[in-house]
Design an enzyme around this catalytic site. Structure first.
Site, PDB file in Angstrom:
ATOM      1  N   CYS A  92      -2.817   8.404   3.857  1.00  8.97           N
ATOM      2  CA  CYS A  92      -2.694   7.753   2.542  1.00  8.97           C
ATOM      3  C   CYS A  92      -3.961   7.986   1.724  1.00  8.97           C
ATOM      4  CB  CYS A  92      -2.520   6.258   2.689  1.00  8.97           C
ATOM      5  SG  CYS A  92      -1.443   5.805   4.027  1.00  8.97           S
ATOM      6  N   GLU A 133       0.899  -1.161   0.000  1.00  6.16           N
ATOM      7  CA  GLU A 133       0.000   0.000   0.000  1.00  6.16           C
ATOM      8  C   GLU A 133       0.926   1.196   0.000  1.00  6.16           C
ATOM      9  OE1 GLU A 133      -1.470   3.021   1.549  1.00  6.16           O
ATOM     10  OE2 GLU A 133      -2.441   1.909   3.189  1.00  6.16           O
TER      11      GLU A 133
END
Lengths: 674, 674
Positions: free
Chosen positions: A295, A256
């Protein structure tokens, strides 16, 4: 000044040889020392595999879930210890809530899902039994079993608690021990949370280890039974993915990484529509929560070209309310970035973005900082940029300034908007603000494949919507392409990343032994007493009864029709029923068949069977005409303990007629006393 | 001498600049020329993405499945053209059957699964709706949509037809265009099969392209929306996986590579048990089918130490029957390896294995070849090796001699057997020959995580079992670690590799628009006529009816009990019912509630609703006491066309009581005329 410790081979160990100092984001003063010198990474991996894995695999999903729940409770009980350290990361209490209580909530959610959705066993099935032979002597079933390796969790600095816990929740439930490597910048908070987990006394030996600092030769010890779950920069991910051992052993690598998430205001919006205000607020909120170090934060805000100016003003109006300073102060809305070097990085990236966009709010020289020294802490102003030609631009779609920074851009058509959304090259999340469900479907079909999550926000869900930037434990978190191609969480989907799916082929008896469930064709035990006479714990899978036959008469059908009111023509009108492609003439009601079947198999006296609580996968396969006889085979198929008093029993039910044709099949659910 | 052509941008194109010659495996003579010189790989990728992807995505899963089925039919219609070329690969007709008809069968199986398991739409849902808000105004649903890229299929030489078709089946159904690169050694057979596909006229423009030869700069044009599916050697896979574009863009990479598959004879076997003979035959069969050039072939045969000698003799007895020679001859059981260089490779690897094992059958100098020249064709004898100390050995678990070669080895305990199985470092398949289901469960728990497929063979399934080495379209094919970590096929699981899973959050109206299914909380349309009055095509999702109420009396309950024979105490005995933890006293039968519910909502006159064919997910949530009233809300939830005459309608059914408490929920299935 804290000296952080590693947790290796079930012992707290100080790193040797002097580690790096970690500074407070707010004051710039050193507050902790990290270091992993002297650790034997090979021994740690072996310990995880040999001791931790064994300990986890010998308890069931439900028992693992109970541990995960207990860890969540411990975090909640001792959360103030974590909030006290949280401010040093630059985060406000509200920011910390996402990290700390959000982390505990993820443990609770996963534990609860595991209890509900997984069996009380060490393996679970995937999909139905596959009938791969004509006579039924050979069947197949996919099953998931725990990888016999270790999970290496490499976490990002921004959510030291949540980031650690969301990964641990699924790997622990999967039965895979973990070695956690937090990001150094906030390792003191991760270490404190990890310590709380260990101090519960609930973590089996070898199941969890912690590395505060460099991972040395850790990767050299990995195999195809291990998993690396990485959250961080694309640059680091690329390096790790090509580590020779990762490549040679096909080590699973869940990444990720960077993500240029977008928010889009729909073409149906105007300055008066609720979605317009919702959009402006969400963009400003996403920019400033956690100082934009998420994020999932909005980096690109797409609006209909005609609304560009008015949206810009609306977002700026929101941003003006942002007070910046010491995150421990109540009147401060936005704290600091995690470190001065992170601030340098954000400034450099804004510099690069300026080649294609201009700053319309938040030039960094007008920064007013409350209760802290702007020179020493990593403070920056929220910065809104505007790019008027986004289709020609490149940097705004590719450079992620990991701070309170977003770029506003216009689109001229829905197709162009979809194009711009996808120019991110793969993102964790996009949001769409529209009140037109057709716009939602069109954008989904255009952009879903480039996004791990799509959130559509409108006036109808405004009160309850959970926010652009909030991953939820029940939903997958991750995205394709630039976002790394990984997936985390998603309820039990996340658990599967730490397990192997295997197709098992064999006789019904073998499938029954492997999965613990009765399979069509596996042996049944039919003697007395009646299966309803067994308590939950005593009932054996395969315990079965075949009933006597009962003839269904035309009188029965008519009687049932008039009693229930169900006078559907297929039951009442011979000519009309005959004209129907499925029926030879008048036929019995499906529910009459079900009801008579129950009359045939039910054992009426009080006993361990407490209730019929439902039924699954009922299919009527052969119509029953007046004069046909039905009989029933009822077989205990599987069991699942619900609590200390009772558990669910799933029964396989087969109704046949006098020619032995299958009239109906279904799964009956009863609740049985333990 | 064939000159093979590429199929690029919807045109057959000869490679420029002279390509490599391909030799017959049997005669050694050149039979075809390959070459991809002059192709514009960037243009091919753009064509696939822009034209092929668009064409595939605008038709539904069912329409794509129809194409896939048509391709299978074409292969079957023209199979003799392929069998004619098949012999040149060294394969017998029986070997070719696996490749050619097995390939067509995979197309049929996948097409049929897609029709049954996927909606007639361009996206499908994954799992249930997730209730992520208290009031239900905000929900989530995972959906799969087609990647907007291209599938690059890099295939192995051993199954030029099946290997191509099993990959194409899933990528086409997923709506993703493919560029196929067959292995050069058997590219003439792949090209012939590909030509058959194109000549059906059913393949949409841009959906399929073919590269006969080197792939040039193809990978430089890939993005995170693309998928590489690779079958071949670990060495090549490692190189490709680390291609800078693959890494930078997180291009999905599915690898199926080396595999040291094992077969294990259970500890319960003895020379007289059926499993013993089944084992010996299967080992010999797997060694010789396709001259052992199967990714799934048995490379390691594990037997109880006490049986080592007798098993060795039994396998050798089988191997002696192997006649080797021109595969076109009827009396030849085993043909040639694909090429002389492949023979060199096998010999070299057997040489390496000899460091740890001795050849007990098939020293290559005693080779009798029928109808062919042993010096010119790539013939080898089947070779059985024996390793007496396999726990100390390394090469036998790591070196895959890709030919008719297997190593026999003893184990002394079940734990040791599991250890040896897993020493393969991850395999595609293992087989276990046992008649003890507990042995099967123990071995599964020990070894499943290292294997993509586990097949348990015993006397009960001997007749119908499909064989150690046969991947099935409905089962996953792939394995962890050394086997590459990829997964293919597995029914619709394989389709998902070419799609993106996205979590969608929004209001019920948004989820309904996106998925096409009624969602709790989305708008319903309740006016007349009754929903049963609409034909399949006219019935709108959300069409709904709320019925009048009906009181359920004690008389009703007693009457129903005596009529059906279901006199369960909870319905008949007030004191006993009260003692039950779920009931306030005597309650109505679940099936009485169902039956009355039908009586309330059924519209009896003949019409488009042809039959109630089943029911799913019935749950009884609140008991109904005598005097309670029930009423029903019936809403069209989703539809699925079955054929040109009728289709399935799924209805959401909600039964409530007079206090508006939910009594029961279920999904009712009807068949409606088109």
């Amino acid at each position: 000044m804290l000296t952080l410790k590693n947790y290796a081979i079930d012992r707290w160990t100080e790193g040797s040889g002097g580690g790096a100092d970690i500074a407070s984001a707010v004051t710039g003063a050193a507050i902790a020392r990290s270091g992993s010198g002297g650790l034997d990474f090979g021994a740690m991996v072996r310990h995880a595999r040999d001791i931790g894995g064994r300990n986890l695999r010998r308890i069931t999903f439900h028992e693992r879930a109970a541990i995960v729940k207990a860890l969540g409770t411990a975090i909640m009980d001792r959360k103030e210890e974590l909030y006290a350290l949280n401010f040093h990361t630059g985060a406000t209490r509200k920011d910390g809530w996402i990290d700390i209580e959000g982390g505990a909530g993820t443990l609770f959610s996963m534990a609860s899902k595991a209890r509900r959705e997984l069996p009380d066993d060490v393996l679970f099935v995937d999909g139905p039994v596959e009938p791969i032979s004509k006579e039924g002597t050979f069947l197949a079933q996919h099953v998931y079993t725990s990888l016999k390796g270790v999970a290496v969790h490499i976490n990002a600095f921004n959510f030291p608690v949540w980031g650690m816990l969301e990964k641990l929740a699924v790997s622990l439930i999967a039965g895979v021990p973990a070695i956690v490597k937090p990001a150094t910048a906030t390792a003191y908070l991760a270490e404190a949370a990890f310590r709380i987990l260990i101090e519960t006394g609930k973590v089996p030996a070898g199941a969890l280890q912690l590395i505060i600092g460099a991972t040395g030769d850790l990767f050299d010890h990995l195999t195809g039974q291990d998993v690396v779950s990485f959250t961080g920069s694309a640059a680091t991910a690329s390096k790790l993915k090509c580590h020779p051992v990762i490549v040679r052993e096909s080590v699973r690598f869940i990444a990720e990484q960077d993500s240029l998430n977008a928010a889009m205001l729909g073409p149906d919006a105007n300055p008066d529509s609720p979605e317009f205000q919702l959009f402006a607020k969400e963009v400003a909120r996403e920019m400033t929560v956690k100082a934009g170090q998420k994020c999932t934060a909005i980096r690109r805000a797409l609006v209909p070209a005609a609304l560009l100016d008015v949206v810009e003003r609306a977002i700026i109006d929101q941003l003006r309310k942002t007070t910046i300073g010491d995150p421990a102060l109540e009147n401060v809305r936005m704290g600091a970035l995690v470190s001065l070097s992170q601030r340098e990085d954000v400034r450099a990236k804004v510099g690069a973005l300026k080649a294609e966009a201009r700053v319309v709010f938040g030039a960094s020289d007008d920064l007013a900082v409350i209760g802290a020294d702007a020179a020493k802490g990593a403070f920056v102003a929220p910065m809104l940029l505007r790019c008027d030609e986004p289709t020609a631009a490149k940097a705004v779609h590719e450079i992620e300034a990991f701070g309170p920074v977003a770029t506003l851009m216009p689109y001229r058509s829905l197709d162009e908007a979809v194009l711009l959304l996808n120019r991110g090259g793969g993102s964790l999340v996009m949001s769409l603000f529209t009140h037109d469900p057709e716009v939602a479907r069109d954008v989904m079909l255009g952009a879903a494949s480039a996004h791990g999550r799509v959130i559509v926000i409108d006036r109808d869900c405004a009160k309850e919507q959970t926010g652009h930037g909030s991953p939820l434990p029940v939903l997958v978190h991750g995205g394709p392409g630039r976002a790394g191609g990984g997936e985390e969480m998603g309820g039990m989907r996340g658990v599967r990343h730490y397990m192997q799916r295997t197709a098992v082929q064999g006789s019904p008896a073998v499938l029954k032994a492997v999965t613990g469930a009765h399979v069509k064709g596996s042996a049944v035990s039919s003697g007395p007493p009646h299966p309803f006479r067994y308590r939950f714990g005593e009932l054996e899978i395969g315990k079965s009864i075949e009933t006597a036959a009962r003839k269904i008469t035309l009188d029965d059908i008519e009687h049932f029709a008039h009693f229930t009111g169900d006078t559907f023509y297929a039951h009442m009108d011979e000519a009309a029923a005959k004209a129907n492609p499925f029926f030879p003439g008048r036929v019995a009601h499906g529910y009459l068949i079900l009801s008579f079947a129950a009359g045939l198999f039910v054992d009426p006296a009080p006993g361990p069977v407490l209730a019929n609580y439902g039924l699954d996968e009922l299919r009527f396969l052969t119509p029953v005409s007046p004069g046909d006889e039905i009989r029933v085979r009822l077989t205990a198929k599987s069991k699942k303990k619900r609590n200390e008093e009772y558990g669910e029993v799933r029964w396989d039910v087969l109704v046949v007629n006098q020619k032995n044709e299958t009239v109906a099949t279904y799964e009956l659910l009863t609740m049985n006393a333990i």
